[in-house]
Structures are given as structure tokens and as C-alpha cells.
Design an enzyme around this catalytic site. Structure first.
Site, PDB file in Angstrom:
ATOM      1  N   ILE A 120     -22.454  14.002 -40.508  1.00 34.00           N
ATOM      2  CA  ILE A 120     -21.964  14.859 -41.588  1.00 34.00           C
ATOM      3  C   ILE A 120     -21.275  14.031 -42.664  1.00 34.00           C
ATOM      4  O   ILE A 120     -21.762  13.881 -43.775  1.00 34.00           O
ATOM      5  CB  ILE A 120     -21.000  15.941 -41.035  1.00 34.00           C
ATOM      6  CG1 ILE A 120     -21.721  16.834 -40.025  1.00 34.00           C
ATOM      7  CG2 ILE A 120     -20.442  16.792 -42.177  1.00 34.00           C
ATOM      8  CD1 ILE A 120     -20.808  17.828 -39.305  1.00 34.00           C
ATOM      9  N   CYS A 121     -20.120  13.483 -42.317  1.00 31.04           N
ATOM     10  CA  CYS A 121     -19.258  12.844 -43.317  1.00 31.04           C
ATOM     11  C   CYS A 121     -19.765  11.494 -43.780  1.00 31.04           C
ATOM     12  O   CYS A 121     -19.355  11.007 -44.828  1.00 31.04           O
ATOM     13  CB  CYS A 121     -17.835  12.727 -42.777  1.00 31.04           C
ATOM     14  SG  CYS A 121     -17.112  14.329 -42.367  1.00 31.04           S
TER      15      CYS A 121
END
Length: 218
Positions: A120-121
């Protein structure tokens, strides 16, 4: 589309062209880190941060929802005590204009990212930035996901988008490049000794042996 070089000398990193962004190395993220041993990721990302400091590579720290997710880990903050991490609400770091503006202000196009979680990040800003013309390098062993599969699938997806996977010691090796770059050798050796695992132990041993020989010759 990215204009990055995929092969040849120009594909390797230099301190003069690099900018580093460390994303969300916070307690909440570490709590569900299952792709790697958390202590290893701490060791690696702090080593990466120290290497960036040693080579004069601009480094941007960022967190997400700091009040809930916790402060960035102390090991990173200690390397850059003067810097307040950019605290975001965007999950995708590259959607926060403060981060993008800070990167662009360096004038550098080789963007090195490490973050939690990989899927995700790390993946989201990496994929967006490479599409906007940056040469993006994802430091896979200073990052991690909620599972081994999540980390692996994220790395595969980033590679498909044109992101280059790399490890933190490889980053430092490319920054050093030449042992004739003597001004950075002491700092590089210290980082290696502190965070290089068995290589650090071997280096300390070599230093001990050389010191012993010097005393014997005196």
C-alpha cells in the site's frame, strides 16, 4: 512515462542524483508486519537513513495519522533530529503535495522509497511517481507487508510498472561506487559495522587484526 535508464552506468545510483523518502515506519504499521522480522526492517531502514546522511542524500520523512499510528521510530528520527516528519491523511504519499514539492525542490530524479506496508504505502507512490517521470527504486528489505505474499505481489506489481527493486546495502554500495571516494569511507564503515550483520562483524574483526599488526610492527 518514466525516462529511466534500465541498463548501463546511468542506471546505477549516485548520491548527487538521489533523493530518499521514508514512509510510515510507525508502531501501528510494525504491529502487522509479517513479511519480514520487524527487527530486521528496523535495522535496515535505520542503516539506510544513516547511509543517506553520510552521503548527503536529501531525505524526507513522512507518517500517516501520527496521532493514531504513532511517531516515526526513534532510530530514524535520531538520524534526522532537526526534521519533523510530514504527517499525512492520504494513504498514497504521492498525493500529498507537501511531499511531492519537497522531492521536486531537490531537483533530483532518482527517487528511492522505503515504507510500511509494501503493498500500500510503498507501491502506491512508487507506481504513481514512475508514471510521472521519476526513476523509482523500492528498497525491499527496508520495507515490509502484512504477509510474505502481500510483499511479494507488491514488488511484482511495482516491477511491472517500471520500479526498480533494490536492497539497502546495494543502495549504499552504489552511492559509494569507488573506494577512492575516501571522504565517505569512515561513515560507510560505521554504518556497515552497526547495521551490516555478519559483514559488520567481519569488518570489526578485520579492523582488530589490522590494529594488532600495527601494534606488533611498532
Amino acid at each position: 512515462m518514466s525516462n529511466r535508464n534500465t541498463a548501463g552506468l546511468g542506471a546505477l545510483l549516485t548520491p548527487e542524483e538521489s533523493v530518499l523518502v521514508l514512509i510510515d515506519h510507525q508502531p501501528f504499521q510494525f504491529a502487522n508486519l509479517n513479511s519480514h522480522e520487524p527487527a530486521m526492517v528496523v535495522n535496515n531502514v535505520v542503516g539506510l537513513a544513516k547511509a543517506a546522511r553520510a552521503y548527503g542524500v536529501p531525505t524526507i520523512l513522512t507518517t500517516v495519522l501520527e496521532d493514531r499510528g504513532g511517531l516515526i521510530i526513534q532510530g530514524i528520527q535520531d538520524v534526522f533530529p532537526e526534521q519533523k516528519p510530514i504527517d499525512r491523511t492520504f494513504i498514497n504519499t504521492w498525493q500529498d503535495e507537501r511531499v511531492v514539492d519537497a522531492v521536486k525542490a531537490t531537483g533530483r530524479k532518482k527517487l528511492i522509497l522505503a515504507g510500511l506496508w509494501t503493498e500500500i504505502c510503498l507501491a502506491m507512490p512508487a507506481i504513481q511517481a514512475v508514471g510521472e517521470g521519476f526513476e523509482v527504486y523500492a528498497v525491499t528489505d527496508a520495507s515490509g507487508g502484512v504477509s510474505a505474499e502481500a510483499h511479494d505481489m507488491a514488488v511484482r506489481r511495482m516491477v511491472q510498472a517500471g520500479v526498480v527493486p533494490i536492497t539497502w546495502l546495494a543502495v549504499m554500495g552504489e552511492w559509494q561506487r569507488d573506494w577512492a571516494r575516501e571522504e565517505t569511507i569512515p561513515a560507510a564503515a560505521e554504518v556497515q559495522a552497526q547495521h551490516g550483520g555478519a559483514s559488520g562483524v567481519a569488518f570489526a574483526w578485520e579492523t582488530q587484526l589490522l590494529a594488532g599488526r600495527a601494534r606488533g610492527a611498532a
